[in-house]
Design a protein around this motif. Structure first.
Motif, short mmCIF file in Angstrom:
data_model
loop_
_atom_site.label_atom_id
_atom_site.label_comp_id
_atom_site.label_asym_id
_atom_site.label_seq_id
_atom_site.Cartn_x
_atom_site.Cartn_y
_atom_site.Cartn_z
N GLU A 485 37.57 41.12 32.98
CA GLU A 485 37.48 39.86 33.70
C GLU A 485 37.89 40.02 35.14
O GLU A 485 37.30 39.44 36.05
CB GLU A 485 38.37 38.81 33.01
CG GLU A 485 37.86 38.38 31.64
CD GLU A 485 38.85 37.47 30.95
OE1 GLU A 485 40.04 37.54 31.31
OE2 GLU A 485 38.44 36.71 30.05
N SER A 486 38.92 40.83 35.35
CA SER A 486 39.38 41.05 36.72
C SER A 486 38.30 41.72 37.54
O SER A 486 38.01 41.34 38.68
CB SER A 486 40.65 41.92 36.71
OG SER A 486 41.67 41.28 35.98
N GLU A 487 37.69 42.75 36.95
CA GLU A 487 36.63 43.46 37.68
C GLU A 487 35.46 42.54 37.96
O GLU A 487 34.86 42.58 39.03
CB GLU A 487 36.19 44.67 36.86
CG GLU A 487 35.16 45.53 37.58
CD GLU A 487 34.84 46.78 36.79
OE1 GLU A 487 34.00 47.55 37.26
OE2 GLU A 487 35.44 46.98 35.71
N SER A 488 35.13 41.67 36.96
CA SER A 488 34.02 40.74 37.15
C SER A 488 34.30 39.78 38.28
O SER A 488 33.44 39.47 39.10
CB SER A 488 33.75 39.99 35.85
OG SER A 488 32.76 39.02 36.04
N LYS A 489 35.56 39.27 38.33
CA LYS A 489 35.90 38.32 39.39
C LYS A 489 35.87 38.99 40.75
O LYS A 489 35.47 38.39 41.74
CB LYS A 489 37.28 37.72 39.13
CG LYS A 489 37.28 36.68 38.02
CD LYS A 489 38.52 35.82 38.08
CE LYS A 489 38.41 34.65 37.11
NZ LYS A 489 39.54 33.73 37.24
N MET A 541 37.57 51.69 43.58
CA MET A 541 38.46 50.74 42.94
C MET A 541 39.58 51.49 42.23
O MET A 541 39.40 52.59 41.70
CB MET A 541 37.68 49.90 41.92
CG MET A 541 36.39 49.29 42.46
SD MET A 541 36.68 47.92 43.55
CE MET A 541 37.21 46.70 42.36
N SER A 542 40.78 50.87 42.21
CA SER A 542 41.94 51.44 41.50
C SER A 542 42.56 50.37 40.64
O SER A 542 42.55 49.18 40.98
CB SER A 542 42.98 51.97 42.50
OG SER A 542 42.43 53.00 43.30
N SER A 543 43.12 50.79 39.51
CA SER A 543 43.73 49.85 38.58
C SER A 543 45.19 49.64 38.93
O SER A 543 45.94 50.60 39.16
CB SER A 543 43.59 50.36 37.15
OG SER A 543 44.25 49.51 36.26
N CYS A 544 45.62 48.38 38.93
CA CYS A 544 47.01 48.04 39.20
C CYS A 544 47.79 48.11 37.88
O CYS A 544 47.39 47.49 36.89
CB CYS A 544 47.11 46.66 39.81
SG CYS A 544 48.80 46.09 40.07
N TRP A 556 44.53 47.54 48.70
CA TRP A 556 45.61 48.02 47.84
C TRP A 556 46.99 47.69 48.40
O TRP A 556 47.88 47.23 47.69
CB TRP A 556 45.45 49.52 47.63
CG TRP A 556 46.48 50.10 46.71
CD1 TRP A 556 47.49 50.94 47.02
CD2 TRP A 556 46.60 49.85 45.31
NE1 TRP A 556 48.25 51.25 45.93
CE2 TRP A 556 47.71 50.59 44.84
CE3 TRP A 556 45.88 49.08 44.40
CZ2 TRP A 556 48.12 50.58 43.52
CZ3 TRP A 556 46.30 49.09 43.09
CH2 TRP A 556 47.39 49.82 42.66
N ILE A 557 47.22 47.91 49.69
CA ILE A 557 48.54 47.67 50.29
C ILE A 557 48.90 46.20 50.20
O ILE A 557 50.02 45.83 49.83
CB ILE A 557 48.56 48.16 51.75
CG1 ILE A 557 48.35 49.68 51.79
CG2 ILE A 557 49.86 47.77 52.44
CD1 ILE A 557 48.27 50.25 53.20
N GLU A 558 47.95 45.34 50.53
CA GLU A 558 48.21 43.90 50.47
C GLU A 558 48.52 43.46 49.05
O GLU A 558 49.39 42.61 48.81
CB GLU A 558 47.01 43.13 51.02
CG GLU A 558 47.22 41.63 51.06
CD GLU A 558 46.03 40.90 51.65
OE1 GLU A 558 46.04 39.66 51.65
OE2 GLU A 558 45.08 41.59 52.11
N HIS A 559 47.83 44.06 48.07
CA HIS A 559 48.07 43.70 46.68
C HIS A 559 49.48 44.13 46.23
O HIS A 559 50.16 43.39 45.50
CB HIS A 559 47.01 44.34 45.79
CG HIS A 559 47.08 43.91 44.35
ND1 HIS A 559 46.66 42.67 43.92
CD2 HIS A 559 47.55 44.56 43.24
CE1 HIS A 559 46.86 42.56 42.62
NE2 HIS A 559 47.39 43.70 42.18
N LYS A 560 49.94 45.31 46.66
CA LYS A 560 51.30 45.76 46.33
C LYS A 560 52.34 44.82 46.94
O LYS A 560 53.36 44.50 46.31
CB LYS A 560 51.51 47.19 46.82
CG LYS A 560 50.73 48.23 46.02
CD LYS A 560 50.97 49.63 46.56
CE LYS A 560 52.43 50.03 46.40
NZ LYS A 560 52.68 51.41 46.86
#
Length: 603
Positions: A485-489, A541-544, A556-560
């Motif tokens: 679902e995350s990848e789809s969004k 893409m990388s998985s969190c 990635w940095i903003e997500h961390k």
């Protein structure tokens, strides 16, 4: 004069005073007035006609031979090998009706050479312009009937019933007829000037009177039937000449009432007629014999279906013969369908065959969908379907009649549809300049900036900052999603960004090409939007490990940072002291307001 003889006079350049008849095999289907004066009538044989008038010009109708795509005037057509075609007369009729429609928008087609036209609104509009200074109480001036055709006048006094509903002194009705007569003359003049055909006409206040008086001044004239002359005109009229009284109903009335003329029907009251023929028919008969007709002209200038048929003498006994005639019937039907589409933009829904074997009194039928316009490239397509339908039909031999019809004629759905080629273009060669001009780049950059601000405004972080949701709600929403679902969004977000970037709406067909990649097949060109330069995405893409979302590397940095902010909020809510490493490396103990954090990050 029949339209067939008129057309042949024009086609062969034969003067109208030369006796001429149109022949179909050994019978005559149309006779001009010069031939009628010599005693020749329709449906007599060609041999009988020549015996009565040796100077008669016989013209056989056009026919189809096997393999011909258009009907031709063969010198000696054979019933055994040729199929009659009336297409030249239908096409001439269509040309005449096009002229009708230029003058009037209510045209009811009665046959290939007859029509009713309702010009009431046109006439009334002209009268208002002519007499704009008069009011409804003004007396109408006298009508000048000169040059308006033949004005019917009774030659002798006729019986006029006292219960007549016709106002004989209504001059305004006469003015309507006068204006209509002038318009009719203009229509007839246009037909003769543009096509070379002559025609006759009747001008009256209803369909029945117009039909009856149209024959009084043939072959090339028009007759006006005034209201004051209607009863005298109808009194001596053989009632079986009236519309709808020439068949079984007319014979039945004649047998029951022992009458021959419309005037003889006047002695019966409406109650007596209703008692004998029913309430509706009795009331209609009471009015129609006096020239009263309330039936409206209904706009209908095209046929609802079309048919090509052939009768067999002797009967056809094998499929090979049927295939021969299926080819000819398919060719005729194909020609008529294409002609109708070019003229009226209509296309049939069904193909129906009707056949009758020698042991049957009524025909049988089978049907299938009519070929779509993109599938119909030649008459062979229709001919093949006719043969296939007949082949699968029971009790077909020996066959005495076969017909093929195109039914369900309606507006073609493909008319007005946009070709997909308007949305796409061939990819340019590698050596050509594929750069977007600078103005377009600036517009795209401005649009992208506005779209980014809009996404930030509607993001969970923004809602959290404004206090619309709590941090736990945001975390719960994100962590409840599966990796798929995350990848789809994320993919949906990227597509939405592409739409915004190029100014496309989700319903725009060009969106299907925004992520197009270069084709590895050199055998054909790639298809991309003509105004876009498309490149392959290299953003991995990388998985969190905290929320299992697939995150692009550039985010990635903003997500961390987002997860770190969540951790700060939780520790703050639990009352624990936080240790925050600042840029100078010093350690300070203080409580952190998560909203301040995002303000500093986004400020």
């Amino acid at each position: 004069m029949s339209i067939c003889t008129i057309i042949e006079h024009v086609r062969l350049q034969i003067p109208s005073d030369v006796p001429l008849a149109v022949q179909q095999w050994q019978g005559l289907i149309a006779v001009n007035y010069a031939a009628r004066k010599a005693g020749i009538q329709r449906h007599c044989t060609a041999r009988e006609a020549l015996a009565a008038c040796p100077d008669l010009k016989l013209v056989h109708v056009a026919t189809y031979a096997n393999g011909e795509k258009e009907p031709k005037y063969h010198p000696n057509p054979s019933y055994a090998t040729h199929k009659v075609s009336l297409d030249p007369y239908r096409r001439a009729s269509a040309s005449i009706f096009k002229i009708f429609q230029r003058f009037c928008n209510i045209v009811e087609r009665a046959s290939v050479d007859e029509a009713y036209m309702d010009v009431t609104d046109i006439v009334n509009s002209k009268l208002l312009g002519m007499f704009s200074n008069l009011d409804e109480n003004s007396e109408a001036p006298d009508v000048e009937w000169a040059n308006l055709g033949t004005i019917y006048e009774n030659s002798e006094a006729s019986y006029v019933p006292t219960d007549s509903h016709i106002d004989n002194n209504d001059k305004w009705c006469d003015w309507q007829l006068a204006v209509a007569a002038k318009l009719c003359a203009e229509i007839r003049d246009s037909i003769h000037r543009e096509l070379g055909y002559t025609c006759s006409a009747g001008i009256a206040h209803n369909k029945t009177l117009a039909k009856l008086c149209s024959v009084l001044n043939k072959p090339n004239g028009q007759t006006v039937m005034r209201s004051s002359q209607t009863l005298g005109f109808m009194y001596s009229m053989p009632f079986q000449k009236i519309r709808n009284l020439g068949g079984k109903l007319g014979n039945f009335i004649e047998d029951v009432l022992q009458v021959e003329t419309a005037g003889e029907l006047w002695k019966f009251s409406v109650d007596e007629l209703q008692a004998k023929f029913g309430r509706v028919t009795g009331a209609w008969l009471f009015g129609i014999c006096r020239g009263i007709d309330s039936e409206e002209v209904v706009h209908r200038n095209v046929a609802k279906s079309m048919m090509a048929a052939k009768s067999f003498r002797p009967p056809v006994k094998n499929l090979q013969q049927i295939q021969h005639w299926a080819t000819i019937l398919g060719t005729e039907l194909y020609t008529r369908v294409i002609d109708d589409f070019e003229l009226n933009q209509r296309w049939p829904k069904n193909l129906v065959i009707h056949y009758r074997c020698i042991s049957q009194s009524a025909p049988r039928s089978k049907s299938c969908p009519f070929p779509r316009r993109g599938e119909l490239f030649s008459p062979d397509t229709i001919s093949t379907k006719i043969s296939a339908l007949f082949k699968n039909s029971p009790y077909a031999f020996p066959c005495v009649r076969l017909a093929a019809s195109a039914t369900g004629l309606g507006k073609d759905n493909s008319v007005g549809m946009i070709d997909i080629s308007q949305f796409v273009a061939i990819r340019r060669d590698a050596g050509e300049d594929t750069a977007i001009n600078s103005d377009h780049k600036m517009n795209m950059h401005a649009h992208e900036t506005a779209s980014t601000e809009k996404r930030q405004k509607n993001s969970p972080e923004s809602s959290l900052m404004k206090g619309q949701v709590t941090l736990d709600q945001v975390l719960q929403q994100n962590c409840n999603q599966t990796p798929q679902e995350s990848e789809s969004k994320i993919e949906d977000t990227r597509l939405s960004e592409s739409y915004d970037k190029f100014g496309l709406s989700p319903g725009d067909i060009r969106r299907f090409f925004t992520n197009a990649t270069a084709s590895t097949d050199s055998s054909g060109p790639d298809i991309v939007p003509s105004d876009l330069s498309v490149t392959k995405s290299t953003n991995e893409m990388s998985s969190c490990d905290k929320c299992n979302k697939m995150i692009p590397q550039d985010q990635w940095i903003e997500h961390k940072d987002f997860h770190f902010a969540l951790q700060l909020q939780r520790e703050d809510d639990s009352g624990r002291k936080l240790v925050l490493t600042t840029n100078d490396g010093s350690k300070k103990k203080r409580k952190i307001d998560i909203s301040n954090y995002f303000k500093s990050r986004t400020g």
